[in-house]
Design a protein around this motif. Structure first.
Motif, PDB file in Angstrom:
ATOM      1  N   LYS A   1      -1.439  -3.630  -5.341  1.00 36.22           N
ATOM      2  CA  LYS A   1      -0.572  -4.328  -4.389  1.00 36.22           C
ATOM      3  C   LYS A   1       0.388  -5.264  -5.115  1.00 36.22           C
ATOM      4  O   LYS A   1       1.368  -5.718  -4.548  1.00 36.22           O
ATOM      5  CB  LYS A   1      -1.434  -5.107  -3.384  1.00 36.22           C
TER       6      LYS A   1
ATOM      7  N   TYR B   1      -1.871   1.189 -12.297  1.00 36.68           N
ATOM      8  CA  TYR B   1      -3.222   1.128 -12.860  1.00 36.68           C
ATOM      9  C   TYR B   1      -3.600   2.528 -13.331  1.00 36.68           C
ATOM     10  O   TYR B   1      -3.557   3.486 -12.562  1.00 36.68           O
ATOM     11  CB  TYR B   1      -4.217   0.617 -11.804  1.00 36.68           C
TER      12      TYR B   1
ATOM     13  N   CYS C   1      -6.334  -0.135  -4.551  1.00 34.24           N
ATOM     14  CA  CYS C   1      -7.068  -1.407  -4.482  1.00 34.24           C
ATOM     15  C   CYS C   1      -8.282  -1.303  -3.556  1.00 34.24           C
ATOM     16  O   CYS C   1      -8.180  -0.691  -2.484  1.00 34.24           O
ATOM     17  CB  CYS C   1      -6.152  -2.522  -3.977  1.00 34.24           C
ATOM     18  N   PRO C   2      -9.388  -1.940  -3.934  1.00 30.46           N
ATOM     19  CA  PRO C   2     -10.561  -1.918  -3.044  1.00 30.46           C
ATOM     20  C   PRO C   2     -10.309  -2.802  -1.819  1.00 30.46           C
ATOM     21  O   PRO C   2      -9.638  -3.838  -1.913  1.00 30.46           O
ATOM     22  CB  PRO C   2     -11.669  -2.511  -3.916  1.00 30.46           C
TER      23      PRO C   2
ATOM     24  N   CYS D   1     -11.065  -6.652  -1.952  1.00 35.85           N
ATOM     25  CA  CYS D   1     -10.177  -7.614  -2.631  1.00 35.85           C
ATOM     26  C   CYS D   1      -9.151  -8.089  -1.613  1.00 35.85           C
ATOM     27  O   CYS D   1      -8.301  -7.326  -1.182  1.00 35.85           O
ATOM     28  CB  CYS D   1      -9.475  -7.000  -3.830  1.00 35.85           C
TER      29      CYS D   1
ATOM     30  N   ALA E   1      -5.892 -10.712  -3.808  1.00 30.23           N
ATOM     31  CA  ALA E   1      -5.994 -11.826  -4.765  1.00 30.23           C
ATOM     32  C   ALA E   1      -4.690 -12.051  -5.526  1.00 30.23           C
ATOM     33  O   ALA E   1      -4.305 -13.190  -5.796  1.00 30.23           O
ATOM     34  CB  ALA E   1      -7.138 -11.551  -5.745  1.00 30.23           C
ATOM     35  N   CYS E   2      -3.995 -10.975  -5.860  1.00 30.25           N
ATOM     36  CA  CYS E   2      -2.746 -11.119  -6.635  1.00 30.25           C
ATOM     37  C   CYS E   2      -1.677 -11.836  -5.814  1.00 30.25           C
ATOM     38  O   CYS E   2      -0.972 -12.716  -6.315  1.00 30.25           O
ATOM     39  CB  CYS E   2      -2.245  -9.751  -7.092  1.00 30.25           C
TER      40      CYS E   2
ATOM     41  N   CYS F   1      -6.807  -9.964 -11.114  1.00 33.92           N
ATOM     42  CA  CYS F   1      -7.104  -8.712 -10.415  1.00 33.92           C
ATOM     43  C   CYS F   1      -8.479  -8.157 -10.809  1.00 33.92           C
ATOM     44  O   CYS F   1      -8.751  -7.942 -11.991  1.00 33.92           O
ATOM     45  CB  CYS F   1      -6.026  -7.686 -10.748  1.00 33.92           C
TER      46      CYS F   1
ATOM     47  N   ARG G   1      -9.495  -5.251 -10.589  1.00 37.07           N
ATOM     48  CA  ARG G   1      -9.370  -3.939 -11.240  1.00 37.07           C
ATOM     49  C   ARG G   1      -9.186  -4.105 -12.753  1.00 37.07           C
ATOM     50  O   ARG G   1      -9.377  -3.164 -13.519  1.00 37.07           O
ATOM     51  CB  ARG G   1      -8.187  -3.158 -10.640  1.00 37.07           C
TER      52      ARG G   1
HETATM   53  S1  SF4 Z   1      -5.673  -8.376  -7.050  1.00 34.88           S
HETATM   54 FE1  SF4 Z   1      -5.722  -6.273  -7.821  1.00 34.88          FE
HETATM   55  S2  SF4 Z   1      -7.192  -5.210  -6.485  1.00 34.88           S
HETATM   56 FE2  SF4 Z   1      -6.614  -7.102  -5.448  1.00 34.88          FE
HETATM   57  S3  SF4 Z   1      -4.909  -6.507  -4.112  1.00 34.88           S
HETATM   58 FE3  SF4 Z   1      -3.999  -7.251  -6.039  1.00 34.88          FE
HETATM   59  S4  SF4 Z   1      -3.721  -5.431  -7.295  1.00 34.88           S
HETATM   60 FE4  SF4 Z   1      -5.146  -4.882  -5.640  1.00 34.88          FE
END
Ligand code: SF4
Ligand code: SF4
Length: 373
Positions: free
Chosen positions: A142, A147, A180-181, A184, A187-188, A242, A244
């Protein structure tokens, strides 16, 4: 004709982390995005680049049939501790000027293609992350980054290099999706200190700290100085937070000796006091987005970064830089940084330079004294 497998083997032999193939159709999705976000990308024209031209691979090579995408894992080794908090990792081993690292391997790869009767071009404006996803090399985050599907423990520390060629090869299955899971909670987007991430897969580059460090105009507005934190050139925050990327950030990496050799040149003290010759010889070959005329911006960024360390060891450096720089933007940031660090030595210095004739600097001093408490 050389086979697909032989090309793949050559890429691995040359130490590229991964390789994928896609067709040479235009990137219509990118056209749509650029039209919708015209204002956000208008500044790119001023850099001499043409993002619209990059949509069609045939603009780079009229006989284009395939795009080979090589994936470089630019954070395969650990970077020195005196660099990582201050510089975006993707700039720390960037050889686009020196042409003595990845460029040599890319040159060897293209020579291999050429020896096998394949013409190639490496267009800088082609949407490289989209090309990589279309070649099945990765999914999106996101935070707009790619990735990897296969390398670097599926992290985002990868740089795709699209190569347009005039021979048709079977394409890989695209992986355009956001990977993305659900758990999450963006977070970004939450962590982005300047609100550049406006939503999933939507960045306003003009608000990104990376852009602000090397293209921001004038004295950095006060409300951005703390959020821009320690970053002198680039920003990795949306990657560092992140999940990930967590597995790779926890990996036990060996040190990047190539970068270690030049790391002392990038000490904040040296950057704050550098002259034009130092900048041209030691810094600009590695980080070149700012011209020689823009040394003031480097110094302003360094002064802000020093302030945000809140470390009193930088007080003598900032007071010295205040006197040795004629540029009001650098002076103003030295004043602000001294206020941010605070303490008796900073306060005494700020007191000692009062009154100042320059209205902006004078106001900065009063603000900084208030910061000191
Ligand atoms: S922090 Fe990483 S896993 Fe979470 S929404 Fe952003 S890119 Fe996706
Ligand atoms: S690089 Fe930094 S400023 Fe830019 S989007 Fe990511 S967190 Fe935000």
């Amino acid at each position: 004709m050389v086979s697909r497998d032989e090309i793949i083997n050559k890429a691995h032999e040359l130490d590229f982390a991964d390789i994928g193939f896609t067709n040479a159709d235009p990137f219509e999705f990118q056209r749509k995005i650029l039209k919708e976000r015209e204002a956000e990308y208008a500044w790119v024209a001023g850099t001499g680049r043409d993002l619209m031209a990059g949509i069609d691979p045939k603009k780079a090579l009229p006989q284009a049939r395939t795009i080979i995408v090589l994936l470089e894992l630019y954070f395969s080794k650990r970077y020195p501790r005196n660099l990582e908090p201050f510089f975006g990792r993707c700039y720390l081993d960037d050889d686009r000027v020196t042409q003595d690292g990845m460029a040599l391997r890319l040159g060897a790869f293209r020579s291999f293609l050429n020896q096998n009767g394949i013409n190639s071009k490496v267009p800088s404006d082609l949407p490289h992350r989209l090309a990589a996803a279309r070649a099945g090399l990765g999914t999106f985050g996101k935070n707009c980054l790619l990735y990897s599907n296969n390398v670097g423990l599926r992290s985002s520390w990868v740089s795709p290099v699209p190569i347009v060629i005039d021979v048709e090869y079977e394409p890989d299955r695209p992986t355009f999706e956001v990977g993305c899971p659900d758990w999450c909670k963006n977070a970004c987007i939450v962590a982005c200190p300047t609100g550049a991430l406006k939503g999933p897969r939507h960045i306003d580059p003009r608000r990104c700290v990376s852009y602000l460090t090397y293209r921001g105009s004038g004295l950095t507005p006060r409300e951005l100085r703390e959020p821009m934190g320690l970053n002198v050139y680039g920003c990795d925050r949306c990657q560092n937070v992140c999940p990930r990327n967590a597995p790779w950030l926890a990996a036990d990496l060996s040190e990047n000796e190539r970068v270690k050799k030049k790391s002392s040149d990038f000490q904040l003290e040296k950057l704050l006091h550098m002259d034009q010759a130092y900048y041209e010889q030691r810094i600009r070959p590695h980080m070149f987005y700012m011209s020689v005329e823009d040394i003031w911006r480097w110094k302003m960024n360094v002064a802000r970064s020093m302030g945000n360390t809140r470390d009193s060891k930088y007080v003598p450096e900032l007071t010295r830089a205040f006197y040795e720089n004629a540029d009001g933007r650098v002076k103003a940031m030295c004043i602000w940084a001294l206020g941010r660090i605070g303490g008796a030595a900073a306060r005494d210095f700020l007191d000692s330079i009062r009154p100042l004739k320059d209205e902006v600097l004078s106001e900065e001093v009063e603000y900084a004294l208030n910061l000191c408490g």
